[in-house]
Design a protein around this motif. Structure first.
Motif, mmCIF file in Angstrom:
data_model
loop_
_atom_site.group_PDB
_atom_site.id
_atom_site.type_symbol
_atom_site.label_atom_id
_atom_site.label_comp_id
_atom_site.label_asym_id
_atom_site.label_seq_id
_atom_site.Cartn_x
_atom_site.Cartn_y
_atom_site.Cartn_z
ATOM 1 N N ASP A 151 0.838 -1.206 0.000
ATOM 2 C CA ASP A 151 0.000 0.000 0.000
ATOM 3 C C ASP A 151 0.874 1.258 0.000
ATOM 4 O OD1 ASP A 151 -2.295 -1.477 0.010
ATOM 5 O OD2 ASP A 151 -2.683 -1.261 2.159
ATOM 6 N N ALA A 152 1.953 1.243 0.785
ATOM 7 C CA ALA A 152 2.856 2.394 0.822
ATOM 8 C C ALA A 152 3.526 2.599 -0.525
ATOM 9 C CB ALA A 152 3.895 2.198 1.924
ATOM 10 N N VAL A 153 3.977 1.505 -1.147
ATOM 11 C CA VAL A 153 4.585 1.594 -2.476
ATOM 12 C C VAL A 153 3.581 2.162 -3.471
ATOM 13 C CG1 VAL A 153 5.520 0.254 -4.413
ATOM 14 C CG2 VAL A 153 6.235 -0.262 -2.057
ATOM 15 N N ALA A 154 2.343 1.713 -3.392
ATOM 16 C CA ALA A 154 1.314 2.179 -4.320
ATOM 17 C C ALA A 154 1.046 3.673 -4.159
ATOM 18 C CB ALA A 154 0.021 1.385 -4.111
ATOM 19 N N LEU A 155 1.059 4.150 -2.925
ATOM 20 C CA LEU A 155 0.845 5.581 -2.694
ATOM 21 C C LEU A 155 1.959 6.410 -3.320
ATOM 22 C CD1 LEU A 155 -0.402 5.511 1.005
ATOM 23 C CD2 LEU A 155 -1.704 6.325 -0.964
ATOM 24 N N LEU A 156 3.211 5.994 -3.120
ATOM 25 C CA LEU A 156 4.332 6.732 -3.697
ATOM 26 C C LEU A 156 4.322 6.637 -5.218
ATOM 27 C CD1 LEU A 156 7.023 5.738 -1.091
ATOM 28 C CD2 LEU A 156 6.256 8.069 -1.565
ATOM 29 N N THR A 157 3.987 5.465 -5.739
ATOM 30 C CA THR A 157 3.903 5.298 -7.190
ATOM 31 C C THR A 157 2.838 6.205 -7.776
ATOM 32 O OG1 THR A 157 4.652 3.001 -7.022
ATOM 33 C CG2 THR A 157 3.507 3.635 -9.045
ATOM 34 N N SER A 158 1.734 6.362 -7.074
ATOM 35 C CA SER A 158 0.663 7.240 -7.567
ATOM 36 C C SER A 158 1.119 8.686 -7.610
ATOM 37 C CB SER A 158 -0.586 7.104 -6.694
ATOM 38 O OG SER A 158 -0.414 7.735 -5.432
ATOM 39 N N ALA A 159 1.971 9.084 -6.661
ATOM 40 C CA ALA A 159 2.482 10.461 -6.669
ATOM 41 C C ALA A 159 3.313 10.716 -7.911
ATOM 42 C CB ALA A 159 3.307 10.712 -5.410
ATOM 43 N N TYR A 160 4.156 9.735 -8.294
ATOM 44 C CA TYR A 160 4.934 9.857 -9.520
ATOM 45 C C TYR A 160 4.016 9.902 -10.744
ATOM 46 C CZ TYR A 160 9.493 8.846 -7.325
ATOM 47 O OH TYR A 160 10.646 8.891 -6.585
ATOM 48 N N GLU A 161 3.078 8.971 -10.803
ATOM 49 C CA GLU A 161 2.251 8.820 -12.009
ATOM 50 C C GLU A 161 1.253 9.955 -12.182
ATOM 51 O OE1 GLU A 161 0.581 4.950 -11.488
ATOM 52 O OE2 GLU A 161 2.375 3.918 -12.277
ATOM 53 N N ARG A 162 0.658 10.410 -11.079
ATOM 54 C CA ARG A 162 -0.346 11.473 -11.164
ATOM 55 C C ARG A 162 0.279 12.856 -11.039
ATOM 56 N NH1 ARG A 162 -4.640 9.951 -6.686
ATOM 57 N NH2 ARG A 162 -5.598 11.855 -7.512
ATOM 58 N N HIS A 163 1.558 12.877 -10.671
ATOM 59 C CA HIS A 163 2.289 14.129 -10.484
ATOM 60 C C HIS A 163 1.605 14.994 -9.429
ATOM 61 C CE1 HIS A 163 5.771 16.296 -11.939
ATOM 62 N NE2 HIS A 163 5.098 17.419 -11.867
ATOM 63 N N GLU A 164 1.189 14.322 -8.364
ATOM 64 C CA GLU A 164 0.548 15.017 -7.255
ATOM 65 C C GLU A 164 1.129 14.480 -5.945
ATOM 66 O OE1 GLU A 164 -3.632 14.514 -7.396
ATOM 67 O OE2 GLU A 164 -3.887 15.575 -9.303
ATOM 68 N N PRO A 165 1.526 15.370 -5.033
ATOM 69 C CA PRO A 165 2.064 14.887 -3.751
ATOM 70 C C PRO A 165 0.989 14.223 -2.913
ATOM 71 C CG PRO A 165 1.842 17.274 -3.738
ATOM 72 C CD PRO A 165 1.535 16.837 -5.134
ATOM 73 N N ILE A 166 1.439 13.402 -1.982
ATOM 74 C CA ILE A 166 0.528 12.665 -1.108
ATOM 75 C C ILE A 166 0.714 13.144 0.326
ATOM 76 C CG2 ILE A 166 0.508 10.625 -2.582
ATOM 77 C CD1 ILE A 166 2.576 9.362 -0.685
ATOM 78 N N ARG A 174 7.769 13.447 -2.653
ATOM 79 C CA ARG A 174 6.427 13.067 -3.071
ATOM 80 C C ARG A 174 5.426 13.304 -1.950
ATOM 81 N NH1 ARG A 174 10.634 12.630 -6.154
ATOM 82 N NH2 ARG A 174 11.468 11.212 -4.584
ATOM 83 N N VAL A 175 5.912 13.823 -0.808
ATOM 84 C CA VAL A 175 5.047 14.114 0.345
ATOM 85 C C VAL A 175 4.710 15.599 0.349
ATOM 86 C CG1 VAL A 175 4.878 14.103 2.849
ATOM 87 C CG2 VAL A 175 5.992 12.198 1.667
ATOM 88 N N ARG A 176 3.473 15.921 0.454
ATOM 89 C CA ARG A 176 2.968 17.286 0.319
ATOM 90 C C ARG A 176 3.656 18.254 1.283
ATOM 91 N NH1 ARG A 176 -1.778 15.852 0.489
ATOM 92 N NH2 ARG A 176 -2.183 15.831 -1.764
ATOM 93 N N ASP A 177 4.101 19.387 0.720
ATOM 94 C CA ASP A 177 4.682 20.503 1.480
ATOM 95 C C ASP A 177 5.944 20.105 2.259
ATOM 96 O OD1 ASP A 177 2.605 22.198 0.600
ATOM 97 O OD2 ASP A 177 1.328 21.533 2.254
ATOM 98 N N TRP A 178 6.596 19.017 1.829
ATOM 99 C CA TRP A 178 7.817 18.576 2.500
ATOM 100 C C TRP A 178 7.586 18.310 3.991
ATOM 101 C CZ3 TRP A 178 12.603 17.197 0.718
ATOM 102 C CH2 TRP A 178 12.906 17.513 -0.622
ATOM 103 N N LYS A 179 6.387 17.930 4.367
ATOM 104 C CA LYS A 179 6.113 17.644 5.776
ATOM 105 C C LYS A 179 6.489 16.187 6.061
ATOM 106 C CE LYS A 179 2.546 21.177 6.375
ATOM 107 N NZ LYS A 179 3.466 22.070 7.091
ATOM 108 N N ILE A 180 7.793 15.955 6.113
ATOM 109 C CA ILE A 180 8.286 14.583 6.159
ATOM 110 C C ILE A 180 8.871 14.231 7.526
ATOM 111 C CG2 ILE A 180 8.746 14.450 3.690
ATOM 112 C CD1 ILE A 180 11.688 15.031 4.275
ATOM 113 N N SER A 181 8.671 12.976 7.878
ATOM 114 C CA SER A 181 9.383 12.358 8.988
ATOM 115 C C SER A 181 10.544 11.574 8.396
ATOM 116 C CB SER A 181 8.448 11.418 9.747
ATOM 117 O OG SER A 181 8.105 10.315 8.898
ATOM 118 N N ILE A 182 11.398 10.997 9.231
ATOM 119 C CA ILE A 182 12.478 10.164 8.722
ATOM 120 C C ILE A 182 11.892 8.969 7.975
ATOM 121 C CG2 ILE A 182 12.710 8.857 10.884
ATOM 122 C CD1 ILE A 182 15.586 9.868 8.520
#
Length: 265
Positions: free
Chosen positions: A8-23, A143-151
């Motif tokens: 599921d996590a891989v699919a979410l990141l793949t969708s960000a690449y394919e749809r060109h939209e951050p998650i 691929r994470v919206r607004d660079w709101k990233i954890s490690i």
């Protein structure tokens, strides 16, 4: 993470690449996931890219400087894979539209002449393995919206990799002290940031040693000819269409990234 959650996590990141939209941050969806889980997500993506025809051409160490750790709100380095499709030519227009939220960082790129595999790699081993160094610019992207990233988010997202621009002036390690090599980063002719090699874990060589000893137990060897980016010498700078970015490093020369104007999509 259970196998289904990993996919599921891989699919979410793949969708960000394919749809060109951050998650949204992955850590919100998978709050109990570990850093080890994040690397499994990263590796699953890399396997898919290679199966589709891309080639691993090196690795990067991310979040290696105190400046980058403060900027991203984390307290440890991470690593990601560099594939052939990420390498971009100096002075050639780069469309920002291939990225989601691009930022740029100056780095001293190692080009290996011998394999390195940990655990047990020392500084001496690392120095012997380096063929030459180049000035480089890394385009980091999330691929994470607004660079709101954890490690967890950045590791799963291949250490927020985007692109690499290598300079064309190779330098032998014996001809430069990487710790003391100063760097200036200019964006559109204006000084945007300064730094030095010593900002990267005390020395970029230390980052190379850390990487070899971290990926070795995973069965990964740093191969001859591969490029290793040890980490940014300054805080990352946002880039926009039409920008020209120049990193100048004492004893190593300079490298230039040119971003295409917005109309050149």
């Amino acid at each position: 993470m259970e196998p289904a959650e990993l996919q599921d996590a891989v699919a979410l990141l793949t969708s960000a690449y394919e749809r060109h939209e951050p998650i949204d941050p992955l850590v919100k969806t998978f709050p109990d996931a570990t850093i080890e889980d994040a690397y499994r997500v990263q590796q699953e993506q890399v396997r898919a890219w290679v199966a589709a025809g891309d080639v691993v051409r090196g690795h990067k160490v991310g979040l290696a400087s105190a400046a980058m750790q403060r900027q991203m709100g984390v307290n440890q380095p991470d690593f990601g894979h560099l594939t052939s499709s990420m390498f971009l030519l100096e002075h050639q227009p780069i469309p920002t539209t291939r990225f989601l939220q691009p930022r740029i960082e100056p780095e001293i790129a190692f080009v290996l002449g011998a394999p390195l595999q940990g655990p047990g790699v020392t500084v001496a081993d690392a120095v012997r393995a380096v063929d030459f160094v180049l000035p480089s610019l890394e385009i980091v992207d999330s691929r994470v919206r607004d660079w709101k990233i954890s490690i967890f988010d950045t590791v799963a997202d291949n250490a927020s990799s985007g692109g690499v621009i290598l300079g064309s002036s190779p330098t032998n390690l014996r001809d430069v002290d990487l710790r003391l090599a100063g760097c200036t980063l200019h964006v559109n002719g204006q000084l945007a940031a300064t730094g030095a090699g010593g900002a990267v874990l005390g020395s970029p060589i230390n980052a190379l040693v850390w990487l070899a000893n971290t990926v070795g137990p995973l069965g990964v060897t740093l191969e001859p000819g591969h490029v290793v980016l040890p980490g940014s010498m300054t805080a990352a700078q946002t880039v926009r269409p039409g920008d020209t970015v120049v990193a100048t490093m004492a004893g190593l020369g300079s490298v230039t990234a040119v971003f295409a104007p917005e109309e050149d999509k």
